[in-house]
Structure formats: C-alpha cells, structure tokens
Design a protein around this motif. Structure first.
Motif, PDB file in Angstrom:
ATOM      1  N   SER A 107      43.200  46.503  54.531  1.00  0.00           N
ATOM      2  CA  SER A 107      43.409  45.547  53.234  1.00  0.00           C
ATOM      3  C   SER A 107      42.816  44.269  53.263  1.00  0.00           C
ATOM      4  CB  SER A 107      45.136  45.433  53.715  1.00  0.00           C
ATOM      5  OG  SER A 107      45.313  44.477  54.670  1.00  0.00           O
ATOM      6  N   LYS A 108      41.840  44.017  54.116  1.00  0.00           N
ATOM      7  CA  LYS A 108      40.909  42.998  54.136  1.00  0.00           C
ATOM      8  C   LYS A 108      40.434  42.704  52.806  1.00  0.00           C
ATOM      9  CE  LYS A 108      36.803  40.586  55.791  1.00  0.00           C
ATOM     10  NZ  LYS A 108      35.617  40.661  57.080  1.00  0.00           N
ATOM     11  N   TYR A 109      39.770  43.603  52.233  1.00  0.00           N
ATOM     12  CA  TYR A 109      39.092  43.596  50.944  1.00  0.00           C
ATOM     13  C   TYR A 109      40.293  43.048  49.952  1.00  0.00           C
ATOM     14  CZ  TYR A 109      36.795  44.459  46.444  1.00  0.00           C
ATOM     15  OH  TYR A 109      36.236  44.593  45.162  1.00  0.00           O
ATOM     16  N   LEU A 110      41.256  43.590  49.742  1.00  0.00           N
ATOM     17  CA  LEU A 110      42.378  43.369  48.631  1.00  0.00           C
ATOM     18  C   LEU A 110      42.973  42.045  48.905  1.00  0.00           C
ATOM     19  CD1 LEU A 110      44.331  46.833  48.718  1.00  0.00           C
ATOM     20  CD2 LEU A 110      42.515  46.157  47.294  1.00  0.00           C
ATOM     21  N   LYS A 111      43.065  41.628  50.100  1.00  0.00           N
ATOM     22  CA  LYS A 111      43.480  40.307  50.457  1.00  0.00           C
ATOM     23  C   LYS A 111      42.649  39.181  49.889  1.00  0.00           C
ATOM     24  CE  LYS A 111      46.686  41.591  54.146  1.00  0.00           C
ATOM     25  NZ  LYS A 111      46.861  41.466  55.657  1.00  0.00           N
ATOM     26  N   LEU A 112      41.419  39.374  50.101  1.00  0.00           N
ATOM     27  CA  LEU A 112      40.299  38.699  49.944  1.00  0.00           C
ATOM     28  C   LEU A 112      40.056  38.168  48.662  1.00  0.00           C
ATOM     29  CD1 LEU A 112      37.692  39.162  52.785  1.00  0.00           C
ATOM     30  CD2 LEU A 112      39.134  37.036  52.705  1.00  0.00           C
ATOM     31  N   TYR A 113      40.151  39.358  47.817  1.00  0.00           N
ATOM     32  CA  TYR A 113      39.374  39.297  46.502  1.00  0.00           C
ATOM     33  C   TYR A 113      40.650  39.296  45.512  1.00  0.00           C
ATOM     34  CZ  TYR A 113      35.065  39.579  48.852  1.00  0.00           C
ATOM     35  OH  TYR A 113      34.088  39.554  49.859  1.00  0.00           O
ATOM     36  N   THR A 114      41.838  39.744  45.614  1.00  0.00           N
ATOM     37  CA  THR A 114      42.727  39.837  44.689  1.00  0.00           C
ATOM     38  C   THR A 114      42.888  38.388  43.816  1.00  0.00           C
ATOM     39  OG1 THR A 114      43.965  41.505  45.861  1.00  0.00           O
ATOM     40  CG2 THR A 114      45.312  40.168  44.092  1.00  0.00           C
ATOM     41  N   LYS A 115      42.907  37.417  44.134  1.00  0.00           N
ATOM     42  CA  LYS A 115      43.398  36.075  43.637  1.00  0.00           C
ATOM     43  C   LYS A 115      42.050  35.483  42.893  1.00  0.00           C
ATOM     44  CE  LYS A 115      46.860  34.573  46.849  1.00  0.00           C
ATOM     45  NZ  LYS A 115      47.180  33.497  47.921  1.00  0.00           N
ATOM     46  N   ASP A 116      40.913  36.100  43.154  1.00  0.00           N
ATOM     47  CA  ASP A 116      39.716  35.586  42.556  1.00  0.00           C
ATOM     48  C   ASP A 116      39.375  36.569  41.067  1.00  0.00           C
ATOM     49  OD1 ASP A 116      39.374  33.877  44.496  1.00  0.00           O
ATOM     50  OD2 ASP A 116      38.180  35.127  45.406  1.00  0.00           O
ATOM     51  N   GLN A 117      40.233  37.254  40.913  1.00  0.00           N
ATOM     52  CA  GLN A 117      39.930  38.152  39.709  1.00  0.00           C
ATOM     53  C   GLN A 117      39.893  37.443  38.492  1.00  0.00           C
ATOM     54  OE1 GLN A 117      39.210  41.847  39.810  1.00  0.00           O
ATOM     55  NE2 GLN A 117      38.758  40.660  41.402  1.00  0.00           N
ATOM     56  N   LYS A 118      38.918  38.154  37.457  1.00  0.00           N
ATOM     57  CA  LYS A 118      38.712  37.649  36.148  1.00  0.00           C
ATOM     58  C   LYS A 118      38.950  38.641  35.175  1.00  0.00           C
ATOM     59  CE  LYS A 118      34.836  34.614  37.990  1.00  0.00           C
ATOM     60  NZ  LYS A 118      34.993  35.380  39.163  1.00  0.00           N
ATOM     61  N   PHE A 119      38.945  38.257  33.961  1.00  0.00           N
ATOM     62  CA  PHE A 119      39.383  39.312  33.067  1.00  0.00           C
ATOM     63  C   PHE A 119      38.185  40.541  33.110  1.00  0.00           C
ATOM     64  CE2 PHE A 119      39.037  41.285  28.754  1.00  0.00           C
ATOM     65  CZ  PHE A 119      40.269  41.594  28.739  1.00  0.00           C
ATOM     66  N   ILE A 120      37.064  40.128  33.060  1.00  0.00           N
ATOM     67  CA  ILE A 120      35.725  41.019  33.308  1.00  0.00           C
ATOM     68  C   ILE A 120      35.083  40.629  34.448  1.00  0.00           C
ATOM     69  CG2 ILE A 120      33.450  41.384  32.429  1.00  0.00           C
ATOM     70  CD1 ILE A 120      34.433  40.810  29.571  1.00  0.00           C
ATOM     71  N   ASP A 121      35.172  41.468  35.736  1.00  0.00           N
ATOM     72  CA  ASP A 121      34.699  41.139  36.858  1.00  0.00           C
ATOM     73  C   ASP A 121      33.392  42.090  36.851  1.00  0.00           C
ATOM     74  OD1 ASP A 121      34.153  41.816  39.994  1.00  0.00           O
ATOM     75  OD2 ASP A 121      35.647  40.361  40.013  1.00  0.00           O
ATOM     76  N   PHE A 122      32.110  41.306  37.156  1.00  0.00           N
ATOM     77  CA  PHE A 122      30.899  41.988  37.087  1.00  0.00           C
ATOM     78  C   PHE A 122      30.629  43.105  38.146  1.00  0.00           C
ATOM     79  CE2 PHE A 122      26.152  41.563  37.561  1.00  0.00           C
ATOM     80  CZ  PHE A 122      25.842  42.692  36.419  1.00  0.00           C
ATOM     81  N   PHE A 123      31.095  42.696  39.138  1.00  0.00           N
ATOM     82  CA  PHE A 123      30.973  43.389  40.614  1.00  0.00           C
ATOM     83  C   PHE A 123      31.774  44.793  40.271  1.00  0.00           C
ATOM     84  CE2 PHE A 123      32.938  45.276  44.559  1.00  0.00           C
ATOM     85  CZ  PHE A 123      31.627  45.286  45.422  1.00  0.00           C
ATOM     86  N   ASP A 124      33.222  44.583  39.773  1.00  0.00           N
ATOM     87  CA  ASP A 124      34.028  45.896  39.435  1.00  0.00           C
ATOM     88  C   ASP A 124      33.241  46.553  38.169  1.00  0.00           C
ATOM     89  OD1 ASP A 124      35.710  45.895  41.620  1.00  0.00           O
ATOM     90  OD2 ASP A 124      36.996  44.408  40.326  1.00  0.00           O
ATOM     91  N   ALA A 125      32.803  45.947  37.149  1.00  0.00           N
ATOM     92  CA  ALA A 125      32.027  46.589  36.103  1.00  0.00           C
ATOM     93  C   ALA A 125      30.771  47.283  36.561  1.00  0.00           C
ATOM     94  CB  ALA A 125      31.687  45.558  35.133  1.00  0.00           C
ATOM     95  N   LEU A 126      30.187  46.996  37.434  1.00  0.00           N
ATOM     96  CA  LEU A 126      29.085  47.733  38.098  1.00  0.00           C
ATOM     97  C   LEU A 126      29.564  49.151  38.691  1.00  0.00           C
ATOM     98  CD1 LEU A 126      26.696  44.799  39.631  1.00  0.00           C
ATOM     99  CD2 LEU A 126      26.300  46.357  37.572  1.00  0.00           C
ATOM    100  N   LEU A 127      30.452  49.071  39.508  1.00  0.00           N
ATOM    101  CA  LEU A 127      30.921  50.185  40.257  1.00  0.00           C
ATOM    102  C   LEU A 127      32.018  51.069  39.281  1.00  0.00           C
ATOM    103  CD1 LEU A 127      32.385  48.612  43.660  1.00  0.00           C
ATOM    104  CD2 LEU A 127      30.307  49.704  43.026  1.00  0.00           C
ATOM    105  N   PHE A 128      32.446  50.472  38.192  1.00  0.00           N
ATOM    106  CA  PHE A 128      33.034  51.367  37.199  1.00  0.00           C
ATOM    107  C   PHE A 128      32.083  52.038  36.457  1.00  0.00           C
ATOM    108  CE2 PHE A 128      34.131  51.865  32.463  1.00  0.00           C
ATOM    109  CZ  PHE A 128      35.474  52.287  32.520  1.00  0.00           C
TER     110      PHE A 128
END
Length: 217
Positions: free
Chosen positions: A43-64
C-alpha cells in the motif's frame, strides 16, 4: 508445428506505442513508477500519492493510454482468434480503440460528476485514484500478455480465459483494497453503494457486451 501467422504489423505498432507511454512515465516519474510497480500487495504507493492527485494527472494519463491500447489489442485479437474466418481490419480496430477509450473517459467523468453532486469529492477522488492505479497496473500486465499471445503462445479459448481471469483478479484486488479503505463509509451508505455498482461498474460493461454481440450478429 509452426503456428499460423495472421498479420501482426499493426498490433506491433500499437504495442510499441503503448511501450513508449510506459517508458515516458518511467523516465519522467522514475521514483513514482518504481513505487507503482509494487502496488500489488503493497500500500506504499497508494499512501504516498493519493493526496497529491490532480484532476488531470500526467503520470496516470500516460499509463491510461497504454491501458486502452492494450485492452483494444487483446479484445480485437481475441475476436480474431475465436473467429478465424475474420481478418484484421485497421478501421475496425480503431473503432474498438475509440469505443473503449470513450467508455473509460465517460465513466470517469460521470463518477467525478456524482462526487460533485453529492459533495463527496475527496472520497470519490481517493476511490478513483486507487481503482485507476490497479487498472493501469493491469495494463502493464496485459501488454506482456499480448506479446506472449501474439508471438509466443498459440492462442486458444482456454488461454484467453486464463488471461481474462488474471486481469479480473488484479482489478478485484484493487476493488477489495478500495472497499477495505472506505469500509465504514460503504457500510453506512450500503444502498447507494449497491446503486453505484449497478449503474457505474456493472452497467457500462453490459452495454459494451451488448454492442459487441449486436455488431457480431
């Protein structure tokens, strides 16, 4: 026995494109990517980055982008495997890609709209981030599965079912993780949770299945 070769040129091009998106994400967000690939069972990844979310996240967009490409390749390749009389048609594949991409984007926007209407944006954002993370991880796995199906393993109905089962298992782990993290909220709003499952989780896939069946007919 040498396996029958259809024509994998376009599949290869789109797989390379998916790999480019993954590589870009790794180069631009190296530390986050390394944390991301350990999301299953950690759960390290979820704990570290959940609060830093934006409406459009470039990292998630690339993987999407890799995710929708990989799903489209697997879907169309599975169709060609089960219907050997059919041949690859680029326009049909592009329609599959467009349909899957549109469905995914509309679904995400609808979920965000629901969050805004019921004034539960933080909860929805957290839930979507966790769910998206597991879906994007399954996209990495699916890229590898597509490569094996296209160039190594002789595909069959049973092998396709195994591949689908792996994808379902990964996303089920993600769903259970999200449920566990929001267990109190879900239990206190069980009716709305069931309504959400039917309308936004199960409903779109039933619609997609119906469209595929009608198109095939």
């Amino acid at each position: 026995m040498i396996r029958e070769i259809i024509s994998y040129e376009w599949f290869t091009i789109f797989m390379v494109l998916g790999l480019v998106f993954i590589t870009t994400a790794k180069v631009l967000f190296t530390n986050r990517f390394l944390d991301f690939i350990g999301v299953i069972g950690n759960s390290k990844y979820l704990k570290l980055y959940t609060k830093d979310q934006k409406f459009i996240d470039f990292f998630d967009a690339l993987l999407f982008f890799n995710l929708v490409i990989s799903i489209s390749i697997f879907t169309y390749f599975s169709y060609l495997t089960l219907e050997p009389s059919q041949s690859f048609e680029l326009d049909v594949f592009l329609k599959v890609l467009l349909g899957i991409t549109s469905l995914a984007i509309i679904k995400i926007l609808t979920e965000r709209l629901v969050g805004s209407l019921f004034e539960i944006d933080p909860l929805i954002d957290s839930y979507l981030f966790q769910k998206t993370s597991y879906k994007n991880f399954s996209g990495l796995v699916l890229l590898l599965i597509n490569a094996l199906l296209l160039y190594t393993i002789n595909p069959s109905k049973e092998i396709l079912l195994v591949a689908i089962s792996i994808m379902v298992l990964i996303n089920l782990i993600g769903f259970m993780t999200s449920f566990k993290n929001h267990q109190k909220v879900v239990i206190n709003n069980i009716f709305y949770f069931i309504l959400y499952l039917c309308a936004l989780e199960i409903g779109p896939y039933l619609i997609l299945y119906k469209i595929i069946v009608e198109y095939k007919a």
